[in-house]
Write a protein that holds these residues in place. Structure first.
Motif, PDB file in Angstrom:
ATOM      1  N   ALA A   1       0.833  -1.203   0.000  1.00 17.66           N
ATOM      2  CA  ALA A   1       0.000   0.000   0.000  1.00 17.66           C
ATOM      3  C   ALA A   1       0.870   1.257   0.000  1.00 17.66           C
ATOM      4  N   GLU A   2       1.938   1.247   0.779  1.00 18.86           N
ATOM      5  CA  GLU A   2       2.858   2.393   0.814  1.00 18.86           C
ATOM      6  C   GLU A   2       3.573   2.554  -0.522  1.00 18.86           C
ATOM      7  N   GLN A   3       3.905   1.436  -1.143  1.00 18.78           N
ATOM      8  CA  GLN A   3       4.576   1.472  -2.451  1.00 18.78           C
ATOM      9  C   GLN A   3       3.660   2.072  -3.524  1.00 18.78           C
ATOM     10  N   ILE A   4       2.410   1.645  -3.498  1.00 19.97           N
ATOM     11  CA  ILE A   4       1.439   2.175  -4.462  1.00 19.97           C
ATOM     12  C   ILE A   4       1.206   3.665  -4.228  1.00 19.97           C
ATOM     13  N   LYS A   5       1.110   4.062  -2.977  1.00 19.18           N
ATOM     14  CA  LYS A   5       0.922   5.471  -2.639  1.00 19.18           C
ATOM     15  C   LYS A   5       2.087   6.314  -3.154  1.00 19.18           C
ATOM     16  N   ALA A   6       3.313   5.811  -2.996  1.00 24.63           N
ATOM     17  CA  ALA A   6       4.493   6.547  -3.426  1.00 24.63           C
ATOM     18  C   ALA A   6       4.558   6.693  -4.943  1.00 24.63           C
ATOM     19  N   SER A   7       4.164   5.651  -5.665  1.00 22.05           N
ATOM     20  CA  SER A   7       4.288   5.671  -7.123  1.00 22.05           C
ATOM     21  C   SER A   7       3.097   6.307  -7.821  1.00 22.05           C
ATOM     22  N   CYS A   8       1.907   6.209  -7.216  1.00 17.25           N
ATOM     23  CA  CYS A   8       0.696   6.706  -7.861  1.00 17.25           C
ATOM     24  C   CYS A   8       0.180   8.025  -7.278  1.00 17.25           C
ATOM     25  N   GLY A   9       0.737   8.428  -6.158  1.00 15.44           N
ATOM     26  CA  GLY A   9       0.368   9.723  -5.600  1.00 15.44           C
ATOM     27  C   GLY A   9      -0.863   9.731  -4.727  1.00 15.44           C
ATOM     28  N   GLN A  10      -1.467   8.578  -4.488  1.00 12.02           N
ATOM     29  CA  GLN A  10      -2.611   8.494  -3.585  1.00 12.02           C
ATOM     30  C   GLN A  10      -2.662   7.105  -2.973  1.00 12.02           C
TER      31      GLN A  10
END
Length: 302
Positions: free
Chosen positions: A134-143
């Motif tokens: 979830a943190e990885q997705i947040k970092a790469s996708c901005g949300q």
């Protein structure tokens, strides 16, 4: 509410890779076995729709799409069909697994069309590293994604809340007659009952228009084409608006009072569904036609 026309429903489309759990999530959101679920990638080969009422969202149309990572000649066709669904989407649920370049590309594609996007990290029940992903997705996708599990129902209520937050402020405010009429206006509906009309019933656009006019506190009179003259004579004053079936437009135009405005059910519903601006723009092409021009006439009514 299950009888609400699809055009009036909130269109919620699910996008993601093959086997990302889109179909299982549709079933979890609807509470029904709406879509066939299989661990085999590519089970969903065409967009699948399910119209239903979902509390607290109201009437919705859920759209399950083929995976955007499909491969081969047939896979390309399926991806093209998925792309076409974007044009029908009010809110997108994008299932992410890592937030990689392909998922970022689809996120950008949806945002460029002005479509609100909710990121989801599905299969939380089977991932040992959900928080890190979830943190990885947040970092790469901005949300940040909503962590969900279609299997045990985790996050379903959070998806409902997120959809309500993303709901366009003016969603559902579009009306059929717009500002053409106000309370107390007299409106005449000319509705020929020909062979195409369902026996004993009115067609849906007529019913929807009558209901809206009644909600607006208008005074509504309905007649067939041959009774239009008698109907107008029965009125003390000319009607504010006359709405007619397109096939008798010219006939009604010749009989209408000069003070009355005239339109058709088809024109009103083209505006209601957002197509009228394109039709108006396209009409100007008529002036540019030559003897060598080729014209395609497409029937727009299904």
């Amino acid at each position: 509410m299950n009888q609400t026309p699809n055009a009036n429903r909130l269109h919620i489309a699910l996008f993601g890779r093959r086997n990302s759990g889109k179909s299982s999530l549709v079933n979890a959101l609807t509470g029904q076995d709406t879509v066939i679920v299989s661990p085999t990638p590519g089970t969903t080969t065409d967009p699948v729709t399910k119209a239903m009422e979902i509390h607290p969202l109201g009437p919705c149309l859920l759209i399950d799409t083929p995976g955007f990572d499909d491969e081969g000649e047939l896979g390309e066709i399926r991806v093209e069909r998925t792309l076409k669904i974007i044009g029908k989407t009010d809110i997108a649920l994008l299932l992410c697994e890592t937030g990689d370049a392909q998922e970022q590309e689809w996120l950008q594609r949806l945002k460029e069309r002005g479509i609100p996007v909710i990121l989801l990290l599905n299969k939380a029940d089977a991932r040992p590293n959900t928080t890190e992903l979830a943190e990885q997705i947040k970092a790469s996708c901005g949300q940040p994604p909503i962590i969900v599990s279609a299997k045990d129902g985790t996050g379903i209520e959070a998806i409902h809340r997120a959809i309500l937050e993303k709901l366009p402020a003016d969603f559902g405010e579009q009306t059929i007659t717009g500002s053409l009429v106000a309370e107390g206006d007299v409106v005449v509906l000319v509705m020929p009952q020909d062979l195409q009309a369902p026996k004993g019933r009115l067609i849906l656009p007529q019913v929807q228009t009558i209901r809206e006019l009644l909600d607006k506190k208008c005074l509504v009179m309905s007649c067939t084409t041959d009774k239009l003259k008698d109907t107008l004579c029965a009125l003390t004053n000319p009607p504010k608006l006359i709405i007619t079936d397109s096939q008798v437009f010219h006939t009604v135009y010749e009989q209408k009072p000069a003070e009355s405005r005239l339109t058709s059910f088809s024109v009103l519903f083209a505006g209601y569904k957002g197509d009228i601006h394109y039709y108006v723009e396209s009409a100007f092409a008529i002036d540019r036609l030559t003897e060598q021009s080729r014209v395609l006439i497409a029937e727009a009514c299904t």
